[in-house]
Design an enzyme around this catalytic site. Structure first.
Site, PDB file in Angstrom:
ATOM      1  N   LYS A  50     -11.542   3.399  -0.964  1.00 18.55           N
ATOM      2  CA  LYS A  50     -10.478   4.091  -1.612  1.00 18.55           C
ATOM      3  C   LYS A  50     -10.947   4.802  -2.892  1.00 18.55           C
ATOM      4  O   LYS A  50     -10.724   5.682  -3.315  1.00 18.55           O
ATOM      5  CB  LYS A  50      -9.194   3.230  -1.796  1.00 18.55           C
ATOM      6  CG  LYS A  50      -8.424   2.912  -0.629  1.00 18.55           C
ATOM      7  CD  LYS A  50      -7.491   1.933  -0.787  1.00 18.55           C
ATOM      8  CE  LYS A  50      -7.158   1.531   0.696  1.00 18.55           C
ATOM      9  NZ  LYS A  50      -6.064   0.319   0.640  1.00 18.55           N
ATOM     10  N   GLN A  94      -3.721  -3.937  -3.567  1.00 17.33           N
ATOM     11  CA  GLN A  94      -4.330  -4.277  -2.197  1.00 17.33           C
ATOM     12  C   GLN A  94      -3.506  -5.550  -1.715  1.00 17.33           C
ATOM     13  O   GLN A  94      -3.254  -6.308  -2.248  1.00 17.33           O
ATOM     14  CB  GLN A  94      -5.799  -4.328  -2.317  1.00 17.33           C
ATOM     15  CG  GLN A  94      -6.426  -4.585  -0.937  1.00 17.33           C
ATOM     16  CD  GLN A  94      -6.281  -3.340   0.008  1.00 17.33           C
ATOM     17  OE1 GLN A  94      -6.004  -2.143  -0.301  1.00 17.33           O
ATOM     18  NE2 GLN A  94      -6.314  -3.648   1.359  1.00 17.33           N
ATOM     19  N   ASP A 117       1.429   3.762  -2.013  1.00 18.95           N
ATOM     20  CA  ASP A 117       1.345   2.999  -0.708  1.00 18.95           C
ATOM     21  C   ASP A 117       2.711   3.467   0.154  1.00 18.95           C
ATOM     22  O   ASP A 117       2.909   3.170   1.401  1.00 18.95           O
ATOM     23  CB  ASP A 117       1.267   1.497  -0.876  1.00 18.95           C
ATOM     24  CG  ASP A 117      -0.097   1.126  -0.526  1.00 18.95           C
ATOM     25  OD1 ASP A 117      -0.874   1.604   0.487  1.00 18.95           O
ATOM     26  OD2 ASP A 117      -0.681   0.309  -1.390  1.00 18.95           O
TER      27      ASP A 117
HETATM   28  N1  GUN Z   1      -3.754  -4.045   3.334  1.00 15.34           N
HETATM   29  C1  GUN Z   1      -3.741  -3.561   4.594  1.00 15.34           C
HETATM   30  N2  GUN Z   1      -3.574  -2.187   4.520  1.00 15.34           N
HETATM   31  C2  GUN Z   1      -3.055  -1.960   3.363  1.00 15.34           C
HETATM   32  C3  GUN Z   1      -2.533  -0.639   2.940  1.00 15.34           C
HETATM   33  O1  GUN Z   1      -2.357   0.422   3.551  1.00 15.34           O
HETATM   34  N3  GUN Z   1      -2.172  -0.866   1.508  1.00 15.34           N
HETATM   35  C4  GUN Z   1      -2.428  -1.961   0.791  1.00 15.34           C
HETATM   36  N4  GUN Z   1      -2.113  -1.890  -0.589  1.00 15.34           N
HETATM   37  N5  GUN Z   1      -2.762  -3.196   1.158  1.00 15.34           N
HETATM   38  C5  GUN Z   1      -3.000  -3.015   2.647  1.00 15.34           C
END
Ligand code: GUN
Length: 299
Positions: A50, A94, A117
């Site tokens: 990311k 995350q 998100d």
């Molecule tokens: N963990 C698995 N997928 C995601 C996501 O799309 N965003 C976040 N913040 N955590 C995750």
């Protein structure tokens, strides 16, 4: 016949290039803050990707690595600081978080305008109400929808009126995917671990989305001939054929079998996962544009 392979890497790279170009033409340098608590190896890989994508887009990118022992109060204080920081347009924490931390409290603390998100209740509510022009949409289902549109274009099919079956009811993928496909006028079924005769339900699907986290659960004979199959699963399994202790990634779909039956299919890796990151960049630019009162581009 073999299915059309939906190459997530190609579509994601094109999306990232469009995001970078739009940011330039709007004169914006969006700021993205990614917060990782603990040292889960998969999460570390995702968070690293990311940050790299954000830099590729020319964004201001910050990563906060907090120890597993971080208290909820400490995390909430960091979020409060990021909420008030004018250089930050997007905040991502995350998941999963360590068990001692209440994830819903943390997600609710993020300013909904910076919630790239799309997990804040305000954004969940806007999406459920069909107010997509003001919502921020979760990245994985948003990316999956772009691949579904690609598949329809390739197959010469219309998404309107299709039977969509989503296996998995998570807040991150299953539920928002259902909202998006409903908004596109599909007939949507959300199936899950308690669904009776899951193979028969899956076989109804013109669009089958697997998001359960069970390696190769969806077999070839669960797939309706010609269906669009979207595999959201990323599962690491032992691969002794590659040598002792080696592993490989597989999806929730038994790809070799399903690709003989489907009309279009996403591979793992190289399918939906790549799109998740591209849509995070898109959401960060959209958030930045809205915060600055500019017309947000559409992706
Ligand atoms: N963990 C698995 N997928 C995601 C996501 O799309 N965003 C976040 N913040 N955590 C995750």
């Amino acid at each position: 016949m073999s299915a059309y392979v939906l190459d997530g890497a190609v579509v994601a790279d094109a999306t990232i290039a469009r995001v970078a170009e739009s940011a330039r033409s709007l004169g914006l340098t969006p700021g993205l803050a990614v917060v990782l608590v603990g040292s889960d190896p998969a999460s570390q890989v995702y968070v690293g990707a990311k940050g790299r994508a954000a830099k590729l887009c020319g964004f201001h990118s910050l990563q906060f690595d907090l120890p597993e022992t971080t208290g909820e109060g400490e995390l909430l204080a960091l979020i409060d600081r990021l909420n008030r920081d004018p250089a930050i347009d997007g905040i991502l924490v995350q998941l999963p978080l360590p068990k001692a931390i209440d994830s819903s409290r943390v997600l609710e603390a993020i300013d909904s305008a910076k919630d790239v998100d799309g997990f804040h209740p305000v954004n969940v509510g806007l999406a459920a109400s069909g107010v997509f022009e003001r919502a921020l949409i979760p990245c994985t289902p948003a990316g999956a929808l772009i691949l579904i549109d690609r598949a329809c274009a390739h197959l010469g099919a219309k998404l309107v009126g299709m039977e969509a079956v989503i296996i998995g009811r998570s807040n991150i993928v299953g539920k928002p995917m259902a909202q998006l496909l409903l908004a596109r006028n599909c007939t949507v079924t959300t199936a899950h671990s308690r669904t009776r005769d899951l193979p028969a339900v899956a076989r109804r699907a013109d669009v089958l989305v697997a998001a359960v986290g069970r390696p190769e659960m969806v077999r070839g004979d669960w797939v309706k001939p010609g269906a669009i199959v979207i595999d959201v699963g990323v599962n690491r399994i032992a691969a002794p054929e590659r040598g002792e202790g080696k592993t490989r990634l597989v999806g929730d779909v038994a790809y070799a079998e399903a690709s003989q039956v489907a009309g279009a299919i996403t591979p793992v890796p190289g399918g939906v996962g790549k799109m998740t990151i591209a849509m995070l960049m898109a959401n960060t630019l959209v958030a930045a544009a809205r915060i600055k009162g500019l017309a947000a581009p559409k992706f």
